[in-house]
Design a protein around this motif. Structure first.
Motif, PDB file in Angstrom:
ATOM      1  N   PHE A 256       2.605 -38.005  -4.483  1.00 12.09           N
ATOM      2  CA  PHE A 256       2.698 -36.885  -3.636  1.00 12.09           C
ATOM      3  C   PHE A 256       2.445 -35.543  -4.103  1.00 12.09           C
ATOM      4  O   PHE A 256       2.256 -34.331  -3.451  1.00 12.09           O
ATOM      5  N   GLY A 257       2.513 -35.188  -5.673  1.00 13.98           N
ATOM      6  CA  GLY A 257       1.929 -34.226  -5.762  1.00 13.98           C
ATOM      7  C   GLY A 257       3.407 -33.523  -6.725  1.00 13.98           C
ATOM      8  O   GLY A 257       4.454 -33.659  -6.324  1.00 13.98           O
ATOM      9  N   PRO A 258       3.200 -31.909  -6.714  1.00 18.12           N
ATOM     10  CA  PRO A 258       3.880 -31.038  -7.936  1.00 18.12           C
ATOM     11  C   PRO A 258       5.378 -31.538  -7.242  1.00 18.12           C
ATOM     12  O   PRO A 258       5.294 -31.056  -6.084  1.00 18.12           O
ATOM     13  N   TYR A 259       6.638 -31.517  -7.668  1.00 18.86           N
ATOM     14  CA  TYR A 259       7.399 -31.429  -7.087  1.00 18.86           C
ATOM     15  C   TYR A 259       8.053 -29.996  -6.985  1.00 18.86           C
ATOM     16  O   TYR A 259       7.128 -28.999  -7.632  1.00 18.86           O
ATOM     17  N   PRO A 260       8.183 -29.593  -5.538  1.00 17.93           N
ATOM     18  CA  PRO A 260       8.493 -28.201  -4.995  1.00 17.93           C
ATOM     19  C   PRO A 260       9.260 -26.896  -5.697  1.00 17.93           C
ATOM     20  O   PRO A 260       9.249 -26.162  -5.145  1.00 17.93           O
ATOM     21  N   HIS A 302      14.817 -42.448  -1.392  1.00 18.74           N
ATOM     22  CA  HIS A 302      14.610 -41.698  -0.030  1.00 18.74           C
ATOM     23  C   HIS A 302      14.945 -40.096   0.145  1.00 18.74           C
ATOM     24  O   HIS A 302      13.956 -39.294   0.159  1.00 18.74           O
ATOM     25  N   GLU A 303      16.607 -40.424  -0.761  1.00 21.50           N
ATOM     26  CA  GLU A 303      16.510 -38.452  -0.501  1.00 21.50           C
ATOM     27  C   GLU A 303      15.597 -37.578  -1.682  1.00 21.50           C
ATOM     28  O   GLU A 303      15.358 -36.168  -1.534  1.00 21.50           O
ATOM     29  N   LEU A 304      15.337 -38.494  -2.693  1.00 22.66           N
ATOM     30  CA  LEU A 304      14.360 -37.930  -3.177  1.00 22.66           C
ATOM     31  C   LEU A 304      13.220 -36.976  -3.105  1.00 22.66           C
ATOM     32  O   LEU A 304      12.609 -36.496  -2.812  1.00 22.66           O
ATOM     33  N   ALA A 305      12.644 -38.401  -2.042  1.00 25.96           N
ATOM     34  CA  ALA A 305      11.253 -37.678  -1.172  1.00 25.96           C
ATOM     35  C   ALA A 305      11.515 -37.003  -0.519  1.00 25.96           C
ATOM     36  O   ALA A 305      10.898 -36.390   0.048  1.00 25.96           O
ATOM     37  N   HIS A 306      12.928 -36.414   0.505  1.00 22.41           N
ATOM     38  CA  HIS A 306      13.035 -35.646   1.127  1.00 22.41           C
ATOM     39  C   HIS A 306      12.578 -34.077   1.071  1.00 22.41           C
ATOM     40  O   HIS A 306      12.697 -33.094   1.359  1.00 22.41           O
ATOM     41  N   GLN A 307      12.768 -33.536  -0.619  1.00 23.42           N
ATOM     42  CA  GLN A 307      12.485 -32.621  -1.686  1.00 23.42           C
ATOM     43  C   GLN A 307      10.970 -31.735  -0.695  1.00 23.42           C
ATOM     44  O   GLN A 307      10.812 -30.732  -0.791  1.00 23.42           O
ATOM     45  N   PHE A 309       8.911 -34.343   2.026  1.00 18.40           N
ATOM     46  CA  PHE A 309       9.090 -34.374   3.208  1.00 18.40           C
ATOM     47  C   PHE A 309      10.600 -34.264   3.551  1.00 18.40           C
ATOM     48  O   PHE A 309      11.478 -35.270   3.874  1.00 18.40           O
ATOM     49  N   GLY A 310      10.610 -33.033   4.400  1.00 17.15           N
ATOM     50  CA  GLY A 310      11.708 -32.051   4.760  1.00 17.15           C
ATOM     51  C   GLY A 310      12.050 -31.004   4.361  1.00 17.15           C
ATOM     52  O   GLY A 310      12.931 -30.066   5.236  1.00 17.15           O
ATOM     53  N   ASN A 311      12.157 -30.914   2.576  1.00 16.36           N
ATOM     54  CA  ASN A 311      12.214 -29.990   2.354  1.00 16.36           C
ATOM     55  C   ASN A 311      11.161 -28.977   2.122  1.00 16.36           C
ATOM     56  O   ASN A 311      11.820 -27.199   2.289  1.00 16.36           O
ATOM     57  N   SER A 312      10.384 -29.369   1.645  1.00 19.79           N
ATOM     58  CA  SER A 312       9.579 -27.984   1.393  1.00 19.79           C
ATOM     59  C   SER A 312       8.545 -28.273   2.042  1.00 19.79           C
ATOM     60  O   SER A 312       8.198 -27.477   3.549  1.00 19.79           O
ATOM     61  N   LEU A 313       8.575 -29.638   2.943  1.00 19.40           N
ATOM     62  CA  LEU A 313       7.031 -29.678   4.340  1.00 19.40           C
ATOM     63  C   LEU A 313       8.264 -30.001   5.530  1.00 19.40           C
ATOM     64  O   LEU A 313       9.058 -30.656   5.479  1.00 19.40           O
TER      65      LEU A 313
END
Length: 446
Positions: A256-260, A302-307, A309-313
């Protein structure tokens, strides 16, 4: 945002909802840039008192400005740009403030609100969300409209701002909030915790977690600092169930690219929770998600991915909820694939068979408020991404995801922006794919 709409023959106007999915939420006339929250919380009595300073810029000349705030909290004082407001009203979940002088378009708007009360969740079609008591402490889970349960705000995801959150509470308890802990001051029986969230954040992602917790670093070898905050009794189970988080983080950074954000914290409450909760830089799990058997590892992914998709974007309209949940659900499948479990194709085949037996009454690109958290949004959203991956091929698909997260980092996004970007990664038209998966109720074949 929708335009003013004429009503009736008398020439009167009303302002259409900012978001028809939550017509009572969100406000016009300003853009918030920062919230500074100075809160005191008494655990035993569930008593919250606070001072909120909201810094914004006006987007038009208006006689008054409104903020979302639960009626469970009583307002005692309001000032605007350092002067007492000419008047304010607090009715039906709206705090409406009239400045003593009109503020020009683009002018500074600084509103300070003092309030107190017994916080409780906001009731809505999706249950109760917001501030909630635990057996010993408190939890905040605000998606989609629960931020108003604990501070005055513009409670719409398109309104992102920086935050400083200060919480004073009884010293035995540990406090977690978004961002970096910049100060901790102990005074006898009370401790003040001050957190700074510098990256823009939607109000529903702002959180406070209070409980009898201990905090420790999960791994010094992970590419991003990772913390655990949990009761001591759950430590052994946590160490097993969440052991693969550093590897999970590495996998998602690659895909997904760098952690935001600067770091990532997992909170495990002493109580059971029905579902885990995402907040910006934080995920919250219940004691039941630590079973010692990694039974909830897909939820950890799932919750980690939200950082990303949902939190940054963050969606600009709730109709695009699949941009959060479909992506996070697909991240579960990607983690399974990369960690030795079933492949994304195997999971997609099984999920597709299950979805085929469910009612065909949901349009993924606009599910409606009653179905926005339906499990089919999650699963169909993931299937849509898998279908897109098959169309683009792995190299183009993951290049697309990395460009998507980079281009809109810390911003708001729409489905149209994603489909437009995807068009750059193939010479073939994707219209039939989008029509089938996003705009029709019938489940397409894989």
């Amino acid at each position: 945002m929708k335009q003013r709409t004429a009503v009736g023959t008398g020439g009167k106007f009303y302002e259409a909802p900012i978001d028809p999915y939550l017509p009572q939420v969100g406000n016009r006339g300003y853009r918030v840039s920062r919230y500074e929250l100075d809160l005191t919380y008494k655990v035993a009595s569930n008593r919250l008192s606070g001072k909120a300073t909201i810094t914004a810029a006006t987007t038009g000349i208006r006689p008054r400005f409104s903020f979302d705030l639960s009626q469970a909290l009583a307002v005692s004082k309001v000032s605007v740009n350092g002067a007492r407001a000419a008047k304010y009203t607090h009715q039906r979940g709206k705090l409406t403030v009239t400045p003593s002088q009109k503020i020009p378009t683009g002018g500074a708007l600084s509103v300070t609100v003092q309030y107190a009360g017994t916080p409780k969740p906001v009731r809505g079609p999706w249950g109760e969300v917001g501030w909630e008591e635990l057996t010993e402490g408190a939890i905040v889970a605000s998606q989609p409209n629960g931020a108003a349960s604990w501070f005055p705000c513009d409670d719409h995801p398109s309104s992102k701002a920086s935050y400083q959150i200060s919480v004073t509470t009884d010293s035995p308890y540990h406090v977690v909030a978004n961002g970096a802990l910049v100060r901790k001051q102990i005074r006898a029986s009370h401790t003040t915790w001050v957190y700074e969230q510098s990256e823009p954040m939607a109000s529903y992602l702002a959180t406070i977690q209070i409980g009898p917790y201990e905090r420790r670093r999960v791994s010094d070898s992970a590419p991003v600092p990772m913390n655990a905050v949990l009761p001591q009794r759950l430590r052994t189970r946590f160490d097993h169930d969440f052991a693969r988080q550093p590897e999970m983080m590495e996998t998602f950074i690659r895909l997904f690219g760098p952690y935001p954000f600067a770091e990532y914290t997992v909170v495990v409450t002493d109580d059971d929770l029905e579902i885990p909760i995402e907040a910006q830089g934080i995920s919250v799990f219940g004691a039941n998600h630590c079973d010692g058997r990694r039974g909830s590892e897909r939820l950890v992914a799932h919750e980690l991915a939200h950082q990303w998709f949902g939190n940054s974007l963050t969606l600009g309209s709730w109709r695009d909820i699949w941009l959060h949940e479909g992506f996070a659900c697909y991240a579960e499948w990607l983690w399974s694939e990369s960690s030795g479990g079933p492949s994304a194709q195997e999971i997609a085949d099984q999920v597709h068979r299950t979805q085929a037996g469910l009612p065909y009454d949901l349009v993924l690109g606009d599910p409606g408020p009653s179905l926005m958290f339906d499990d089919r949004v999650y699963k169909r959203g993931a299937l849509t991404l898998h279908a897109l991956r098959g169309e683009l091929g792995d190299d183009n698909f993951f290049d697309l995801l990395r460009q998507w997260t980079a281009k809109h980092r810390h911003g708001t996004v729409t489905t149209e922006e994603f489909t437009d970007l995807a068009a750059h990664f193939t010479d073939r038209s994707l219209r039939s794919l989008w029509d089938a998966w996003l705009r029709e109720t019938t489940l397409p074949s894989l």
